[in-house]
Motif scaffolding. Structure first.
Motif, PDB file in Angstrom:
ATOM      1  N   GLU A 298       5.122   4.848  41.984  1.00 30.13           N
ATOM      2  CA  GLU A 298       5.561   5.886  42.916  1.00 30.13           C
ATOM      3  C   GLU A 298       6.300   6.934  42.281  1.00 30.13           C
ATOM      4  O   GLU A 298       6.466   6.875  41.060  1.00 30.13           O
ATOM      5  N   LEU A 299       6.358   7.988  42.534  1.00 33.77           N
ATOM      6  CA  LEU A 299       7.086   9.084  42.565  1.00 33.77           C
ATOM      7  C   LEU A 299       8.955   8.762  41.676  1.00 33.77           C
ATOM      8  O   LEU A 299       9.671   7.980  42.404  1.00 33.77           O
ATOM      9  N   ASP A 300       8.792   9.211  40.467  1.00 40.97           N
ATOM     10  CA  ASP A 300       9.950   8.794  39.594  1.00 40.97           C
ATOM     11  C   ASP A 300      10.235   9.640  38.747  1.00 40.97           C
ATOM     12  O   ASP A 300       9.856   9.847  37.813  1.00 40.97           O
ATOM     13  N   VAL A 301      11.636  10.703  39.284  1.00 40.15           N
ATOM     14  CA  VAL A 301      11.313  11.589  37.820  1.00 40.15           C
ATOM     15  C   VAL A 301      11.976  11.340  36.376  1.00 40.15           C
ATOM     16  O   VAL A 301      11.020  12.115  35.309  1.00 40.15           O
ATOM     17  N   GLU A 302      12.591   9.905  35.955  1.00 41.85           N
ATOM     18  CA  GLU A 302      12.314   9.052  34.892  1.00 41.85           C
ATOM     19  C   GLU A 302      11.700   8.849  34.889  1.00 41.85           C
ATOM     20  O   GLU A 302      11.101   9.127  32.912  1.00 41.85           O
ATOM     21  N   LYS A 303      10.747   8.866  34.764  1.00 39.61           N
ATOM     22  CA  LYS A 303       8.944   7.508  34.612  1.00 39.61           C
ATOM     23  C   LYS A 303       8.282   8.702  34.727  1.00 39.61           C
ATOM     24  O   LYS A 303       7.264   8.371  34.027  1.00 39.61           O
ATOM     25  N   SER A 304       8.053   9.921  34.983  1.00 36.60           N
ATOM     26  CA  SER A 304       7.166  10.547  35.813  1.00 36.60           C
ATOM     27  C   SER A 304       6.372  10.746  33.390  1.00 36.60           C
ATOM     28  O   SER A 304       7.317  11.730  33.072  1.00 36.60           O
TER      29      SER A 304
END
Length: 316
Positions: A274-280
């Motif tokens: 799932e799209l996550d700026v912090e985990k990308s």
């Protein structure tokens, strides 16, 4: 003497054959220099092959290109025609040799980290018969991977527009002109775009093309091809490249009066989670701006309208 020689040869062959191991049902005998004769599973075990059918086909391994070419025998069953086609661009399952999150670029010649797969050029015209020249006018070496029709050294397709929406080159009619090419990543934009699921990404691209009045044939070709060839990951970020990016990266000169040329190339970056700026962990940032502001206008109609679509993936 002749009969004696035949008898000796017969018994030698019989003795050699009897020394070879017999394999159980579903196995086949092979020979290697290090091991000698041994039994291994058949490519498709016979008990699982109904008459007239290919048998079960299991999914590709996680990275099917790591040990290409495959051995003749293997536990992961695929149709016989799948293996040698894995490096085609596009191939049976992917748009090229694939290793998440993109194309394995070392398999291809040339340079450029953006693999533009299957840009198709379509035409709509008021003319039933009109000569044209379509030239790739870059002063730098272009890293083509494939073209249809054949592109000569002049890097120019010369022919006629016939029946208002087809190309004719060397007495052969084409619904579209096609090429695969490597483009420089630094000339692409990664600020404008959208991120969504795989299915919704395809719907978004089709809607975007409709906004630019692409023909029904071009939309049908796009959906038919890319619903299959886009790798099956949960999420995608789309970075549309339009004339503003493509004209400098791959300039084209079209020698025909009263024409327009709308160009679209969607650079896709897959995401498993799932799209996550912090985990990308992606090397390109998530898009933050509306891509429609860069979309070419299709309000002004010309006598001859060329339109090009393509989908691209990053190389790794």
């Amino acid at each position: 003497m002749k009969k004696l020689l035949i008898l000796v040869l017969f018994f030698s062959i019989k003795s050699w054959g009897s020394a070879m191991i017999e394999c159980p049902h579903g196995m086949m005998r092979i020979w290697t220099q290090t091991v000698g004769h041994q039994c291994v599973p058949r490519f498709n075990p016979e008990p699982q092959l109904p008459q007239g059918c290919f048998g079960p086909i299991s999914p590709l391994p996680q990275n099917p290109f790591s040990y290409f070419p495959y051995p003749l025998y293997q536990p992961a069953y695929q149709p016989w025609w799948a293996h040698q086609g894995n490096f085609y661009y596009p191939n049976l399952n992917y748009p090229g040799p694939w290793s998440y999150p993109g194309i394995q670029q070392h398999h291809y010649p040339g340079s450029g980290n953006v693999f533009a797969a299957k840009p198709n050029v379509y035409v709509d015209s008021i003319h039933k018969n009109k000569k044209f020249n379509f030239k790739f006018a870059s002063s730098e070496k272009i890293s083509f991977l494939a073209t249809t029709p054949f592109l000569p050294k002049s890097q120019t397709w010369s022919g006629k527009i016939v029946d208002k929406d087809k190309f004719e080159l060397d007495d052969t009619a084409y619904d579209y002109l096609f090429y695969d090419v490597r483009l420089p990543k630094e000339k692409m934009q990664f600020d404008r775009g959208v991120c969504t699921t795989r299915s919704e990404a395809i719907d978004w691209m089709l809607k975007d093309l409709k906004e630019m009045k692409y023909s029904n044939l071009s939309l049908q070709d796009f959906e038919e091809h890319w619903r299959v060839k886009i790798p099956d990951y949960s999420y995608y970020c789309i970075y549309p490249q339009y004339n503003a990016q493509l004209d400098p990266a791959l300039p084209v000169e079209i020698d025909v009066d009263q024409h327009s040329f709308i160009r679209t190339l969607y650079v896709l970056v897959p995401h498993k989670d799932e799209l996550d700026v912090e985990k990308s962990a992606s090397e390109v940032p998530f898009p933050t701006q509306d891509p429609s502001e860069n979309r070419p206008t299709a309000k002004i109609k010309r006598e001859i309208e060329f339109r090009e679509w393509g989908v691209a993936f990053l190389g790794y």
